[in-house]
Design an enzyme around this catalytic site. Structure first.
Site, PDB file in Angstrom:
ATOM      1  CB  CYS A  45      -0.881  -0.025   1.253  1.00 49.01           C
ATOM      2  SG  CYS A  45      -1.909   1.453   1.410  1.00 49.01           S
ATOM      3  CB  CYS A  85      -4.485  13.888   2.457  1.00 55.92           C
ATOM      4  SG  CYS A  85      -5.837  13.627   1.278  1.00 55.92           S
ATOM      5  CB  CYS A 132      -8.837  10.101   6.919  1.00 56.51           C
ATOM      6  SG  CYS A 132      -7.322   9.508   6.146  1.00 56.51           S
TER       7      CYS A 132
HETATM    8  N1  SAH Z   1      -7.512   9.445  -0.964  1.00 59.84           N
HETATM    9  C1  SAH Z   1      -7.879   8.125  -1.393  1.00 59.84           C
HETATM   10  C2  SAH Z   1      -6.960   7.029  -0.932  1.00 59.84           C
HETATM   11  C3  SAH Z   1      -6.477   7.008   0.494  1.00 59.84           C
HETATM   12  S1  SAH Z   1      -7.511   6.389   1.747  1.00 59.84           S
HETATM   13  C4  SAH Z   1      -9.311   7.836  -1.006  1.00 59.84           C
HETATM   14  O1  SAH Z   1      -9.950   8.671  -0.402  1.00 59.84           O
HETATM   15  O2  SAH Z   1      -9.816   6.773  -1.379  1.00 59.84           O
HETATM   16  C5  SAH Z   1      -7.851   4.703   1.473  1.00 59.84           C
HETATM   17  C6  SAH Z   1      -9.170   4.293   2.116  1.00 59.84           C
HETATM   18  O3  SAH Z   1      -9.107   4.290   3.556  1.00 59.84           O
HETATM   19  C7  SAH Z   1     -10.285   5.254   1.735  1.00 59.84           C
HETATM   20  O4  SAH Z   1     -11.460   4.561   1.412  1.00 59.84           O
HETATM   21  C8  SAH Z   1     -10.456   6.021   3.027  1.00 59.84           C
HETATM   22  O5  SAH Z   1     -11.692   6.645   3.092  1.00 59.84           O
HETATM   23  C9  SAH Z   1     -10.253   4.942   4.058  1.00 59.84           C
HETATM   24  N2  SAH Z   1     -10.055   5.468   5.395  1.00 59.84           N
HETATM   25  C10 SAH Z   1      -9.603   6.679   5.762  1.00 59.84           C
HETATM   26  N3  SAH Z   1      -9.598   6.808   7.110  1.00 59.84           N
HETATM   27  C11 SAH Z   1     -10.043   5.656   7.602  1.00 59.84           C
HETATM   28  C12 SAH Z   1     -10.227   5.162   8.925  1.00 59.84           C
HETATM   29  N4  SAH Z   1      -9.950   5.888  10.002  1.00 59.84           N
HETATM   30  N5  SAH Z   1     -10.710   3.898   9.063  1.00 59.84           N
HETATM   31  C13 SAH Z   1     -10.975   3.141   7.984  1.00 59.84           C
HETATM   32  N6  SAH Z   1     -10.788   3.545   6.717  1.00 59.84           N
HETATM   33  C14 SAH Z   1     -10.331   4.796   6.524  1.00 59.84           C
END
Ligand code: SAH
Length: 369
Positions: free
Chosen positions: A123, A130, A137
């Site tokens: 990953c 970001c 997140c």
């Molecule tokens: N910016 C991209 C990729 C990075 S995040 C996106 O938004 O898809 C990868 C995945 O992890 C995304 O689906 C995001 O929403 C999720 N994610 C972010 N924070 C999280 C958390 N605290 N718990 C579970 N999934 C989370």
């Protein structure tokens, strides 16, 4: 119990006469061949060097033992072997491994290796921090510092590749680390080209996860390449989605779904919708029914992600019953759905736990800087 090892090697920090050298991974084959031939080296050295980087997992130019010694020295003087130095390396109970990596300008990124039977998935991050600001997140807590260069994204894969045992190899790449990949589009495409051409991975083994930027999704679709696309939906209505994914204000769910449909049409790849379950926010049966209404008739797959804990935040995952209930509403409506397995949570390596570190781990000072 997680264990942490650190190294004092920081190739990214090495500069000759104060210059930052070009990155080896940013070079096209033709450039490398040209550079070699100007020094009187045969063209097959290019293949040799490429093989050392990818298949033989060299950790430095000096590892490339079948190259003439002068050539190795010349390469060292001319290029950075890696744009990233390892600041820390952690291993979780489930054998997930996480690297904290430092760029030449001192910025830090994290990357993760996950092990499943017959599968090794990495990953990778595309930005330092970001800008999207999703409320659950860790990656966006301090905003965006900068986008990564393609060589800095590629070097994450190579650094993780070097962690593997002899008989292991990377089978899948998910672009789901820190940052929004489609907001760093050119570097993303260069990385994907590297992975599919030089690294030998099929496009079907690569997944790009996006917050849902419709114009970029359409551009990505027009490549007509069978990369997997995952769209972070997280809510079935614009009112709710805008609360938890602020960039939704400028886009809206309908435009995102239309762009995702286009992606399926152009590439033949079924789109995955990611849905982070947040207790009491988007995890009720009514939300599941609304989500089913949105997605039924579409060639879609839903990946539910019970929220992983982020220290600074009070948001939390629902309990197992609520997760199961949500899943069964979708199942009854015939929507393919899975619940994402939590990986490496004890070293903060799970989804959404990767973050922008500004105070490098205690050992950064010893990382050759
Ligand atoms: N910016 C991209 C990729 C990075 S995040 C996106 O938004 O898809 C990868 C995945 O992890 C995304 O689906 C995001 O929403 C999720 N994610 C972010 N924070 C999280 C958390 N605290 N718990 C579970 N999934 C989370």
């Amino acid at each position: 119990m997680s264990n942490e090892t650190t190294t004092s090697r920081s190739p990214a920090a090495e500069a000759v006469d104060g210059r930052i050298l070009p990155a080896l991974t940013s070079l096209q084959d033709a450039d490398l061949t040209g550079w070699l031939s100007r020094r009187g080296h045969p063209r097959y050295r290019t293949d040799q060097i490429r093989r050392w980087i990818v298949e033989r997992r060299a950790g430095s130019f000096s590892d490339m033992t079948d190259l003439p010694r002068e050539l190795r020295t010349d390469l060292e003087q001319a290029f950075r072997f890696s744009t990233l130095g390892i600041v820390s390396h952690q291993t979780a109970r489930d054998r997930t491994e996480k690297l904290l990596l430092q760029c030449a300008d001192g910025e830090l990124v994290e990357s993760v290796l996950m092990r499943d039977p017959g599968r090794r998935t990495v990953c990778i991050s595309t930005q330092v921090g970001c800008a999207m600001g999703c409320v659950f997140c860790a990656s966006g807590l301090q905003g965006l510092r900068r986008s990564l260069a393609a060589s800095e994204i590629i070097d994450q894969v190579l650094a993780l590749n070097r962690l593997l045992e002899e008989d292991e190899r990377i089978t899948n790449v998910v672009v789901m680390g820190i940052g929004e990949p489609l907001a760093n589009y050119d570097a993303l495409l260069d990385t994907l080209t590297f992975l599919t051409s030089r690294f030998g991975l099929g496009a079907r083994r690569i997944t790009v996860s996006t917050v849902g930027l419709p114009a970029r999704m359409r551009q990505f679709a027009s490549l007509k390449r069978p990369y997997n696309l995952a769209v972070s939906l997280h809510a079935p209505t614009d009112a709710l989605r805008t609360q938890i994914v602020p960039v939704n204000r400028g886009t809206g769910i309908q435009d995102i779904l239309a762009a995702a449909d286009r992606y399926f049409y152009e590439t033949g790849r079924r789109v995955t919708y990611e849905y982070v379950l947040l207790r009491g926010v988007n995890d009720l049966p009514v939300h599941a029914r609304q989500l089913a209404d949105l997605l039924s008739g579409r060639n879609a797959h839903v990946n539910l992600i019970p929220m992983n804990r982020v220290t600074e935040l009070t948001l939390a995952a629902p309990d197992h019953q609520a997760t199961d209930r949500f899943r069964s509403v979708l199942q009854r409506r015939g929507i393919p759905v899975t619940v994402r397995k939590r990986r490496g949570a004890d070293i903060d390596a799970a989804c959404g736990q990767l973050r922008l570190s500004r105070t490098p781990a205690r050992n950064a000072a010893s990382a050759g800087r």
